[in-house]
Design an enzyme around this catalytic site. Structure first.
Site, PDB file in Angstrom:
ATOM      1  N   LYS A  62     -79.493 -21.162 -22.118  1.00  0.00           N
ATOM      2  CA  LYS A  62     -80.293 -22.119 -21.350  1.00  0.00           C
ATOM      3  C   LYS A  62     -79.731 -22.316 -19.952  1.00  0.00           C
ATOM      4  O   LYS A  62     -80.466 -22.311 -18.975  1.00  0.00           O
ATOM      5  CB  LYS A  62     -80.291 -23.513 -22.010  1.00  0.00           C
ATOM      6  CG  LYS A  62     -80.707 -23.561 -23.440  1.00  0.00           C
ATOM      7  CD  LYS A  62     -80.705 -24.999 -23.956  1.00  0.00           C
ATOM      8  CE  LYS A  62     -79.329 -25.669 -23.963  1.00  0.00           C
ATOM      9  NZ  LYS A  62     -78.400 -25.183 -24.988  1.00  0.00           N
TER      10      LYS A  62
ATOM     11  N   ARG B 293     -81.476 -34.063 -26.892  1.00  0.00           N
ATOM     12  CA  ARG B 293     -80.796 -33.441 -28.030  1.00  0.00           C
ATOM     13  C   ARG B 293     -80.953 -34.249 -29.313  1.00  0.00           C
ATOM     14  O   ARG B 293     -80.497 -33.789 -30.367  1.00  0.00           O
ATOM     15  CB  ARG B 293     -79.288 -33.337 -27.728  1.00  0.00           C
ATOM     16  CG  ARG B 293     -78.856 -32.033 -27.063  1.00  0.00           C
ATOM     17  CD  ARG B 293     -77.415 -32.243 -26.617  1.00  0.00           C
ATOM     18  NE  ARG B 293     -76.552 -31.102 -26.709  1.00  0.00           N
ATOM     19  CZ  ARG B 293     -76.210 -30.337 -25.669  1.00  0.00           C
ATOM     20  NH1 ARG B 293     -76.752 -30.523 -24.503  1.00  0.00           N
ATOM     21  NH2 ARG B 293     -75.341 -29.365 -25.823  1.00  0.00           N
TER      22      ARG B 293
ATOM     23  N   ARG C  62     -64.383 -22.659 -21.249  1.00  0.00           N
ATOM     24  CA  ARG C  62     -64.631 -24.081 -21.498  1.00  0.00           C
ATOM     25  C   ARG C  62     -63.825 -24.600 -22.678  1.00  0.00           C
ATOM     26  O   ARG C  62     -63.734 -23.949 -23.714  1.00  0.00           O
ATOM     27  CB  ARG C  62     -66.124 -24.297 -21.782  1.00  0.00           C
ATOM     28  CG  ARG C  62     -66.882 -24.756 -20.573  1.00  0.00           C
ATOM     29  CD  ARG C  62     -68.350 -24.767 -20.833  1.00  0.00           C
ATOM     30  NE  ARG C  62     -68.744 -25.652 -21.932  1.00  0.00           N
ATOM     31  CZ  ARG C  62     -70.010 -25.945 -22.206  1.00  0.00           C
ATOM     32  NH1 ARG C  62     -70.977 -25.441 -21.469  1.00  0.00           N
ATOM     33  NH2 ARG C  62     -70.308 -26.744 -23.207  1.00  0.00           N
TER      34      ARG C  62
ATOM     35  N   ARG D  35     -67.792 -16.737 -23.394  1.00  0.00           N
ATOM     36  CA  ARG D  35     -68.269 -17.339 -22.143  1.00  0.00           C
ATOM     37  C   ARG D  35     -67.115 -17.720 -21.208  1.00  0.00           C
ATOM     38  O   ARG D  35     -66.102 -18.256 -21.627  1.00  0.00           O
ATOM     39  CB  ARG D  35     -69.079 -18.587 -22.494  1.00  0.00           C
ATOM     40  CG  ARG D  35     -69.585 -19.338 -21.290  1.00  0.00           C
ATOM     41  CD  ARG D  35     -70.771 -20.141 -21.624  1.00  0.00           C
ATOM     42  NE  ARG D  35     -70.472 -21.311 -22.455  1.00  0.00           N
ATOM     43  CZ  ARG D  35     -71.402 -22.161 -22.848  1.00  0.00           C
ATOM     44  NH1 ARG D  35     -72.661 -21.972 -22.512  1.00  0.00           N
ATOM     45  NH2 ARG D  35     -71.076 -23.193 -23.598  1.00  0.00           N
TER      46      ARG D  35
ATOM     47  N   ARG E  89     -70.621 -28.082 -32.783  1.00  0.00           N
ATOM     48  CA  ARG E  89     -71.788 -28.131 -31.891  1.00  0.00           C
ATOM     49  C   ARG E  89     -73.003 -27.453 -32.526  1.00  0.00           C
ATOM     50  O   ARG E  89     -74.130 -27.924 -32.392  1.00  0.00           O
ATOM     51  CB  ARG E  89     -71.433 -27.482 -30.540  1.00  0.00           C
ATOM     52  CG  ARG E  89     -70.532 -28.391 -29.709  1.00  0.00           C
ATOM     53  CD  ARG E  89     -69.737 -27.642 -28.678  1.00  0.00           C
ATOM     54  NE  ARG E  89     -70.567 -27.062 -27.647  1.00  0.00           N
ATOM     55  CZ  ARG E  89     -70.242 -25.973 -26.948  1.00  0.00           C
ATOM     56  NH1 ARG E  89     -69.107 -25.342 -27.193  1.00  0.00           N
ATOM     57  NH2 ARG E  89     -71.040 -25.537 -26.025  1.00  0.00           N
TER      58      ARG E  89
HETATM   59  P1  AMP Z   1     -73.654 -28.352 -22.840  1.00  0.00           P
HETATM   60  O1  AMP Z   1     -73.036 -27.910 -21.568  1.00  0.00           O
HETATM   61  O2  AMP Z   1     -75.117 -28.628 -22.725  1.00  0.00           O
HETATM   62  O3  AMP Z   1     -73.312 -27.477 -24.008  1.00  0.00           O
HETATM   63  O4  AMP Z   1     -73.016 -29.783 -23.162  1.00  0.00           O
HETATM   64  C1  AMP Z   1     -71.608 -29.938 -23.345  1.00  0.00           C
HETATM   65  C2  AMP Z   1     -71.304 -31.249 -24.039  1.00  0.00           C
HETATM   66  O5  AMP Z   1     -71.768 -32.351 -23.244  1.00  0.00           O
HETATM   67  C3  AMP Z   1     -71.973 -31.454 -25.392  1.00  0.00           C
HETATM   68  O6  AMP Z   1     -71.286 -30.817 -26.451  1.00  0.00           O
HETATM   69  C4  AMP Z   1     -71.939 -32.977 -25.501  1.00  0.00           C
HETATM   70  O7  AMP Z   1     -70.638 -33.445 -25.797  1.00  0.00           O
HETATM   71  C5  AMP Z   1     -72.254 -33.402 -24.068  1.00  0.00           C
HETATM   72  N1  AMP Z   1     -73.734 -33.488 -23.868  1.00  0.00           N
HETATM   73  C6  AMP Z   1     -74.504 -32.687 -23.074  1.00  0.00           C
HETATM   74  N2  AMP Z   1     -75.793 -33.042 -23.145  1.00  0.00           N
HETATM   75  C7  AMP Z   1     -75.854 -34.073 -24.004  1.00  0.00           C
HETATM   76  C8  AMP Z   1     -76.921 -34.865 -24.518  1.00  0.00           C
HETATM   77  N3  AMP Z   1     -78.201 -34.641 -24.163  1.00  0.00           N
HETATM   78  N4  AMP Z   1     -76.605 -35.852 -25.399  1.00  0.00           N
HETATM   79  C9  AMP Z   1     -75.353 -36.094 -25.772  1.00  0.00           C
HETATM   80  N5  AMP Z   1     -74.298 -35.374 -25.339  1.00  0.00           N
HETATM   81  C10 AMP Z   1     -74.529 -34.372 -24.468  1.00  0.00           C
END
Ligand code: AMP
Length: 212
Positions: free
Chosen positions: A15, A88, A160, A126, A171
């Site tokens: 994404k 989410r 990361r 990644r 996750r």
């Molecule tokens: P991502 O980069 O989208 O994988 O997000 C990394 C981390 O940020 C996630 O594992 C959550 O801890 C937090 N996070 C990102 N988006 C959300 C969301 N919509 N709701 C809650 N936590 C989020």
């Protein structure tokens, strides 16, 4: 009417990469809650430390805080924008409905779909540049020179903190439990499109562009 394009899919589905391409090539702003939280956790405050711990464990930040940052960040947008990583949960999807109607925008969701084995490989492979945020993958999209950004060769790429095996499995489990059900919701309300996230980055990009 301006739209909110929601890119939805498991962690590692691509994404972020696609959202960045859409911003770069089409000028559609990409708003990533993950990026905003990564920025936020750099501060030296109790809240930042809490965000840091939650993210490192691969768990979700509260719906309230997440909605607050989305609301604040989207206020300044005047046209269509992309949400990457939001909503989410069911509560977030409801909050987004309210926000969309307040902002007079329709919601279009695009699922980027990828088999589970592939997701794990993508996540553990990644790497990203901490200067420009460019995302690489040691298996599928390596940088030109080992472990440095193509645009910032002075900078070693970063893995990361939450892309380790334990957080990845949390996750993915959270995605299945809380986020996947949103696909049914958007499907039923006829706002779901789907692209195959396997294979060539450019082909996936073209498939998304066709839909928007
Ligand atoms: P991502 O980069 O989208 O994988 O997000 C990394 C981390 O940020 C996630 O594992 C959550 O801890 C937090 N996070 C990102 N988006 C959300 C969301 N919509 N709701 C809650 N936590 C989020």
């Amino acid at each position: 009417m301006a739209k909110i394009i929601v890119l939805i899919g498991a962690p590692g589905a691509g994404k972020g990469t696609q959202a960045r391409l859409l911003e770069e090539r089409r000028g559609i702003p990409q708003i990533s809650t993950g990026d905003m939280f990564r920025e936020m956790k750099k501060a030296d405050t109790p809240l930042a430390r809490e965000v840091q711990a939650t993210m490192a464990a691969g768990e979700l930040i509260s719906d309230e805080l997440t909605f607050q940052i989305v609301k604040d960040r989207t206020k300044r947008e005047t046209g269509t924008y992309i949400l990457d990583g939001y909503p989410r949960t069911a509560v977030q999807a409801e909050q987004l409905e309210a926000l969309a109607s307040e902002q007079n925008r329709t919601i279009q969701t695009i699922e980027v779909d990828l088999p589970k084995e592939e997701l794990t490989k993508r996540l553990t492979g990644r790497r990203s540049c901490s200067i420009c945020g460019e995302i690489y993958n040691i298996y599928s999209k390596p940088p030109k020179k080992d472990n440095v950004c193509d645009f910032h060769p002075e900078m070693q790429l970063k893995h990361r903190a939450d892309d380790n095996e334990e957080s990845v499995s949390t996750r993915l489990a959270i995605y299945d439990e809380l986020t996947k059900p949103l696909l049914d919701y958007y499907e039923k309300t006829k706002r779901l499109e789907k692209v195959n996230g396997e294979g060539d980055l450019e082909a996936i990009y073209r498939a998304i562009v066709k839909l928007i």
